[in-house]
Scaffold this active site. Structure first.
Site, PDB file in Angstrom:
ATOM      1  N   HIS A 183     111.165   9.918 -15.354  1.00 24.37           N
ATOM      2  CA  HIS A 183     111.973   9.147 -14.388  1.00 24.37           C
ATOM      3  C   HIS A 183     113.305   8.813 -15.051  1.00 24.37           C
ATOM      4  O   HIS A 183     114.025   9.733 -15.421  1.00 24.37           O
ATOM      5  CB  HIS A 183     111.172   7.909 -13.962  1.00 24.37           C
ATOM      6  CG  HIS A 183     111.746   7.136 -12.809  1.00 24.37           C
ATOM      7  ND1 HIS A 183     112.772   7.560 -12.015  1.00 24.37           N
ATOM      8  CD2 HIS A 183     111.385   5.932 -12.298  1.00 24.37           C
ATOM      9  CE1 HIS A 183     113.029   6.674 -11.085  1.00 24.37           C
ATOM     10  NE2 HIS A 183     112.213   5.662 -11.227  1.00 24.37           N
ATOM     11  N   HIS A 200     113.277  17.765  -8.900  1.00 24.06           N
ATOM     12  CA  HIS A 200     113.229  16.473  -8.197  1.00 24.06           C
ATOM     13  C   HIS A 200     112.151  16.531  -7.123  1.00 24.06           C
ATOM     14  O   HIS A 200     111.948  17.563  -6.484  1.00 24.06           O
ATOM     15  CB  HIS A 200     114.582  16.166  -7.542  1.00 24.06           C
ATOM     16  CG  HIS A 200     114.754  14.718  -7.235  1.00 24.06           C
ATOM     17  ND1 HIS A 200     114.220  14.121  -6.129  1.00 24.06           N
ATOM     18  CD2 HIS A 200     115.359  13.741  -7.938  1.00 24.06           C
ATOM     19  CE1 HIS A 200     114.515  12.835  -6.140  1.00 24.06           C
ATOM     20  NE2 HIS A 200     115.200  12.565  -7.229  1.00 24.06           N
ATOM     21  N   ASP A 228     120.070  13.064 -13.804  1.00 21.93           N
ATOM     22  CA  ASP A 228     119.990  12.803 -15.253  1.00 21.93           C
ATOM     23  C   ASP A 228     120.563  13.920 -16.103  1.00 21.93           C
ATOM     24  O   ASP A 228     120.693  13.751 -17.318  1.00 21.93           O
ATOM     25  CB  ASP A 228     118.519  12.561 -15.645  1.00 21.93           C
ATOM     26  CG  ASP A 228     118.009  11.261 -15.065  1.00 21.93           C
ATOM     27  OD1 ASP A 228     117.015  11.286 -14.325  1.00 21.93           O
ATOM     28  OD2 ASP A 228     118.650  10.227 -15.307  1.00 21.93           O
TER      29      ASP A 228
HETATM   30  C1  SDX Z   1     114.788  10.660 -11.555  1.00 18.55           C
HETATM   31  O1  SDX Z   1     112.237   9.976  -7.388  1.00 18.55           O
HETATM   32  C2  SDX Z   1     113.483   9.786  -7.618  1.00 18.55           C
HETATM   33  O2  SDX Z   1     114.243   9.591  -6.712  1.00 18.55           O
HETATM   34  C3  SDX Z   1     113.885   9.746  -9.088  1.00 18.55           C
HETATM   35  C4  SDX Z   1     115.370   9.615  -9.362  1.00 18.55           C
HETATM   36  C5  SDX Z   1     115.906   8.299  -8.904  1.00 18.55           C
HETATM   37  O3  SDX Z   1     117.125   8.203  -8.648  1.00 18.55           O
HETATM   38  O4  SDX Z   1     115.139   7.308  -8.889  1.00 18.55           O
HETATM   39  O5  SDX Z   1     116.087  10.656  -8.727  1.00 18.55           O
HETATM   40  C6  SDX Z   1     115.649   9.685 -10.861  1.00 18.55           C
HETATM   41  O6  SDX Z   1     113.751  10.303 -12.026  1.00 18.55           O
HETATM   42  C7  SDX Z   1     115.217  12.108 -11.567  1.00 18.55           C
HETATM   43  C8  SDX Z   1     114.143  13.039 -12.234  1.00 18.55           C
HETATM   44  C9  SDX Z   1     114.315  12.916 -13.748  1.00 18.55           C
HETATM   45  N1  SDX Z   1     113.231  13.624 -14.430  1.00 18.55           N
HETATM   46  C10 SDX Z   1     113.424  14.779 -15.060  1.00 18.55           C
HETATM   47  O7  SDX Z   1     114.486  15.401 -15.073  1.00 18.55           O
HETATM   48  C11 SDX Z   1     112.206  15.279 -15.835  1.00 18.55           C
HETATM   49  C12 SDX Z   1     112.028  16.758 -15.572  1.00 18.55           C
HETATM   50  N2  SDX Z   1     111.709  16.939 -14.171  1.00 18.55           N
HETATM   51  C13 SDX Z   1     110.324  17.003 -13.826  1.00 18.55           C
HETATM   52  O8  SDX Z   1     109.351  16.533 -14.649  1.00 18.55           O
HETATM   53  C14 SDX Z   1     110.024  17.036 -12.336  1.00 18.55           C
HETATM   54  O9  SDX Z   1     110.904  17.899 -11.756  1.00 18.55           O
HETATM   55  C15 SDX Z   1     110.033  15.722 -11.594  1.00 18.55           C
HETATM   56  C16 SDX Z   1     109.173  14.721 -12.261  1.00 18.55           C
HETATM   57  C17 SDX Z   1     111.423  15.205 -11.472  1.00 18.55           C
HETATM   58  C18 SDX Z   1     109.490  16.016 -10.189  1.00 18.55           C
HETATM   59  O10 SDX Z   1     108.222  16.436 -10.359  1.00 18.55           O
HETATM   60  P1  SDX Z   1     107.300  16.872  -9.101  1.00 18.55           P
HETATM   61  O11 SDX Z   1     108.030  16.791  -7.826  1.00 18.55           O
HETATM   62  O12 SDX Z   1     106.009  16.114  -9.219  1.00 18.55           O
HETATM   63  O13 SDX Z   1     107.117  18.380  -9.357  1.00 18.55           O
HETATM   64  P2  SDX Z   1     105.922  18.981 -10.208  1.00 18.55           P
HETATM   65  O14 SDX Z   1     105.817  18.250 -11.507  1.00 18.55           O
HETATM   66  O15 SDX Z   1     104.716  19.069  -9.349  1.00 18.55           O
HETATM   67  O16 SDX Z   1     106.467  20.467 -10.520  1.00 18.55           O
HETATM   68  C19 SDX Z   1     106.379  21.473  -9.524  1.00 18.55           C
HETATM   69  C20 SDX Z   1     106.471  22.754 -10.321  1.00 18.55           C
HETATM   70  C21 SDX Z   1     105.492  22.811 -11.487  1.00 18.55           C
HETATM   71  O17 SDX Z   1     105.268  24.171 -11.774  1.00 18.55           O
HETATM   72  P3  SDX Z   1     103.857  24.862 -11.269  1.00 18.55           P
HETATM   73  O18 SDX Z   1     102.748  23.910 -11.724  1.00 18.55           O
HETATM   74  O19 SDX Z   1     103.994  24.867  -9.761  1.00 18.55           O
HETATM   75  O20 SDX Z   1     103.826  26.207 -11.917  1.00 18.55           O
HETATM   76  O21 SDX Z   1     107.771  22.858 -10.919  1.00 18.55           O
HETATM   77  C22 SDX Z   1     107.634  22.805 -12.336  1.00 18.55           C
HETATM   78  C23 SDX Z   1     106.266  22.251 -12.647  1.00 18.55           C
HETATM   79  O22 SDX Z   1     105.788  22.731 -13.897  1.00 18.55           O
HETATM   80  N3  SDX Z   1     108.689  21.934 -12.826  1.00 18.55           N
HETATM   81  C24 SDX Z   1     109.422  22.167 -13.899  1.00 18.55           C
HETATM   82  C25 SDX Z   1     110.332  21.117 -13.955  1.00 18.55           C
HETATM   83  N4  SDX Z   1     110.118  20.277 -12.945  1.00 18.55           N
HETATM   84  C26 SDX Z   1     109.093  20.783 -12.237  1.00 18.55           C
HETATM   85  N5  SDX Z   1     109.389  23.184 -14.802  1.00 18.55           N
HETATM   86  C27 SDX Z   1     110.319  23.112 -15.782  1.00 18.55           C
HETATM   87  N6  SDX Z   1     111.216  22.126 -15.910  1.00 18.55           N
HETATM   88  C28 SDX Z   1     111.260  21.113 -15.011  1.00 18.55           C
HETATM   89  N7  SDX Z   1     112.172  20.172 -15.148  1.00 18.55           N
END
Ligand code: SDX
Length: 428
Positions: free
Chosen positions: A267, A306, A362
């Site tokens: 997050h 996201h 981010d």
């Molecule tokens: C913020 O919710 C909000 O609004 C948050 C925010 C706010 O203003 O409050 O916008 C702020 O928190 C932004 C997000 C910051 N976090 C990151 O950058 C961390 C990296 N991102 C991820 O961990 C992920 O994308 C999330 C947590 C942001 C979202 O996760 P989801 O929607 O639960 O997606 P998921 O984990 O189910 O992933 C779906 C697929 C998976 O692959 P498969 O299992 O389908 O093979 O996408 C992949 C994940 O492995 N994936 C990524 C990835 N993010 C998702 N693979 C590589 N790198 C990534 N960053």
């Protein structure tokens, strides 16, 4: 004319049920009537991490993840970032309307009046180790404010809630700046009433020997970053504030729950994790190998992806523009080249494209904060300062919503059936 209803057949019994559809949702409690046998309690919905569950009605922020739209109280984020101040944006989120000049002046004066914290808060912060993470310090100190303002428990009194919201908007920057000074081993700099909100925060952070020459471009850039972070509907930390606030605890305790949630690397902690990732990559020539590692499931591309945005996060676009202004003042952050190349490669790679993974808020913000002189572990504190108006606006909306009550989700029990106690002498 098609009815706004959903008709389902329970194939266990052959019975049909017609459920009303309101605002594109069905009420989960309407599923309870779908029962296979007497006393089974009927159906529940199961939605781990709330991927497809609306927890509330809200008039504060609108996001269209596919079209990359973000609006606070209907105003496009692009226009607020261009023309509004942070306190003006906070007022909009809190009150629902842009303030008149008189209303804004009154709000600014109210906030300015409350920027000091009790001297014991300073002693509380001095109790942390020299290398304490500033988010841990902010988390502890904001929670501790509930002990300095016991009147904050009167959450049934609208005027009292307003006073506590003003206290939080006014005091969080002071606590954040004190945490920064603590990490540097520097004496705390007290708030100054002759400075505006951002200027006062920057001065409390960077003043040395009674002086700090403000850079108006950097201060405006920081203000825009705080505006871009001010609210984002039901994200993890806001949901935490709403859920904890639903127990009718004071707002300082509820906001400290939001700070705790934001602290996590998935997050708000992602901006800190992005910089560590760029340090780990070290050079653009290492990017292809790093990308392969991520695609193989070893770690994530921090700052990408996201839950809601399945196109480019509109804030990331605006932040990239802020970066140009900041780097013009501070010189280019050498990690920017790695970040830009990382983005270019990822946006052409099927793994990321197929999963609709784009840069989020981010990905670039940390590079800017670093160029402004903030240490990596301080980035999420800056995110918290931006998000505070959103948290307390959503807290207020939750408490005022007649449909809401204390949050208490159900579960699917997967544990043992009943079994008799085994005396210690007869175990194992
Ligand atoms: C913020 O919710 C909000 O609004 C948050 C925010 C706010 O203003 O409050 O916008 C702020 O928190 C932004 C997000 C910051 N976090 C990151 O950058 C961390 C990296 N991102 C991820 O961990 C992920 O994308 C999330 C947590 C942001 C979202 O996760 P989801 O929607 O639960 O997606 P998921 O984990 O189910 O992933 C779906 C697929 C998976 O692959 P498969 O299992 O389908 O093979 O996408 C992949 C994940 O492995 N994936 C990524 C990835 N993010 C998702 N693979 C590589 N790198 C990534 N960053």
């Amino acid at each position: 004319m098609a009815e706004d209803t959903l008709t389902v057949t329970d194939n266990r019994t052959g019975r049909e049920y017609t459920l009303p559809i309101t605002d594109g949702t069905i009420h989960a409690t309407d599923l309870r009537q779908v029962s296979a046998e007497e006393g089974d309690g009927g159906l529940m919905s199961y939605d781990p991490a709330y991927l497809n569950t609306a927890s509330c009605r809200s008039a504060i922020t609108f996001i269209d993840g596919d079209r990359g739209i973000l609006r606070y109280r209907g105003y496009p984020i692009e226009q607020l970032a261009e023309d509004a101040t942070f306190l003006e944006t906070a007022y909009l989120l809190l009150e629902g309307e842009l303030p008149t000049a008189t209303q804004l002046q009154a709000f600014e004066d109210e906030v300015r009046y409350h920027t000091y914290v009790h001297v014991n808060v300073q002693k509380f912060l001095e109790g942390f180790r020299y290398d304490a993470h500033p988010m841990g310090m902010l988390l502890g100190a904001v929670g501790a404010l509930s002990t300095f303002y016991p009147d904050a428990k009167e959450i049934g009194d609208a005027e009292n809630r307003h006073l506590q919201r003003v206290r939080l908007v006014a005091k969080m920057p002071t606590i954040a700046a004190f945490a920064f000074r603590h990490s540097r081993g520097l004496p705390y700099v007290l708030p100054r009433n002759d400075l505006d909100y951002i200027g006062n925060f920057v001065n409390m952070t960077f003043e040395i020997g009674g002086r700090h020459e403000p850079n108006p471009v950097l201060q405006r850039s920081l203000e825009i970053l705080l505006i871009l972070h001010a609210d984002h509907e039901q994200n993890c930390s806001t949901s935490a504030v709403r859920s904890v606030g639903s127990s009718q605890v004071d707002p300082f305790s509820a906001v400290s729950a939001g700070i705790a949630a934001l602290y996590g690397p998935l997050h708000g902690g992602a901006n800190e994790a992005v910089l560590r990732m760029l340090d780990e990559i070290g050079d653009t020539k290492n990017i292809p190998a790093f990308i392969e590692q991520v695609k193989a499931g070893h770690g994530r591309l921090m700052g990408f992806g996201h839950r809601v945005y399945k196109s480019y996060d509109p804030r990331a676009k605006l932040i990239k523009r802020v970066a140009d202004d900041v780097f013009e003042q501070t010189g280019l952050n050498p990690k920017l080249e790695i970040a830009l190349e990382l983005e270019r490669i990822a946006l052409e790679d099927e793994y990321f494209v197929s999963r609709k993974l784009y840069p989020n808020v981010d990905f670039y913000s940390g590079l800017i904060y670093q160029a402004m002189g903030y240490p990596t572990d301080y980035f999420t504190v800056l995110f918290a300062l931006g998000r505070l108006p959103g948290w307390i606006s959503q807290w207020e909306e939750h408490l005022s919503d007649p449909e809401q009550k204390i949050s208490r989700p159900r579960q699917i029990y997967t544990g043992e059936g009943e079994r008799p106690y085994v005396p210690r002498a007869r175990r194992g």
